[in-house]
Scaffold this motif. Sequence first.
Motif, short mmCIF file in Angstrom:
data_model
loop_
_atom_site.label_atom_id
_atom_site.label_comp_id
_atom_site.label_asym_id
_atom_site.label_seq_id
_atom_site.Cartn_x
_atom_site.Cartn_y
_atom_site.Cartn_z
N ASP A 208 0.85 -1.19 0.00
CA ASP A 208 0.00 0.00 0.00
C ASP A 208 0.88 1.25 0.00
O ASP A 208 2.12 1.17 0.03
CB ASP A 208 -0.95 0.01 1.22
CG ASP A 208 -0.22 -0.13 2.55
OD1 ASP A 208 0.83 0.52 2.75
OD2 ASP A 208 -0.70 -0.91 3.40
N GLY A 209 0.22 2.40 -0.02
CA GLY A 209 0.94 3.66 -0.10
C GLY A 209 1.81 3.95 1.11
O GLY A 209 2.88 4.57 0.97
N ALA A 238 -2.29 5.33 -6.09
CA ALA A 238 -1.48 5.64 -4.91
C ALA A 238 -0.05 5.97 -5.30
O ALA A 238 0.61 6.80 -4.66
CB ALA A 238 -1.51 4.47 -3.94
N GLU A 241 -0.07 9.44 -6.63
CA GLU A 241 -0.18 10.37 -5.49
C GLU A 241 1.16 10.56 -4.80
O GLU A 241 1.50 11.66 -4.37
CB GLU A 241 -1.22 9.84 -4.50
CG GLU A 241 -2.65 9.94 -5.00
CD GLU A 241 -3.62 9.20 -4.10
OE1 GLU A 241 -3.20 8.74 -3.02
OE2 GLU A 241 -4.81 9.09 -4.48
#
Length: 279
Positions: A208-209, A238, A241
């Motif tokens: 995940d981020g 992500a 981002e």
Amino acid sequence: MADALTLRTMTRSEVDFAVGLAADEGWNPGLSDAGCFHAADPEGFFIAELDGRPVGVISAVRYGGGFGFVGLYIMVPEARGKGYGIRLWRHAMAHLEGCNVGLDAVTEQEATYRRDGFTSYYRSARYEGVGGGETPEGVTALDGVDFERIAAYDRCCFPGEREDFLRAWLKAEGARGFGVLDGDRLTGFGVIRPCVSGYKIGPLFADDGDVAERLYSALIATIPGEPFYLDVIEPNAAAMELAGRHALKEIFVTVRMYTGGEPAMEKDRIFGVTSFELG
């Protein structure tokens, strides 16, 4: 003149020559890329010679699981537009017969590859930044992580088995790698390597981020004040981002294309592409 063209598999030292051509083209390869690339498939690098003089190179690497990847396709300027390139291309593609073949095309050549049976799936953007900052808590040097765990994670994010390449990539001179562990489980890993200019991050794979952020920070902390580059796939929001959050500068984009449909891989874990040349 075309009859004087010879097509053959490169020797290991000639892969250095091919990577040198990539540097001349401004592709900014890693300083140890040639050895790592060759380890992926020693039979997958081809050279065109005209009267004994090298005029073109290409890689067509076969990975496990019926997946192949094309890159390093370069003709010297004086040999372009004479039909030598297409002969080299066909020779290389014959090595990948039966594979689903991928490549990262510059946008200007996307239509050319479509005519040769490739389909476009998504874009990747190369971003530039400057290293520095502090190493965050919760990361560990990758040389302290069991290789089988790293290889298993890599298989989630890449369409084919590439353990020989991965072993060489992790041990390449000047490369630094970090992982994040949750107990015994690896939740992500990343590598940064020195290039002709600055450094490149790749791969950067994470659950995940938050994990990606920690790995990214650890990697760029090793190169304070130095330029670095990160190749981000646009389907991973992500990852995009992360690039935006750190105000990274977009340099150029490529298009990921395949001949046999998009292979299964967890794109939401891909925060940085390993290499535009080898996938």
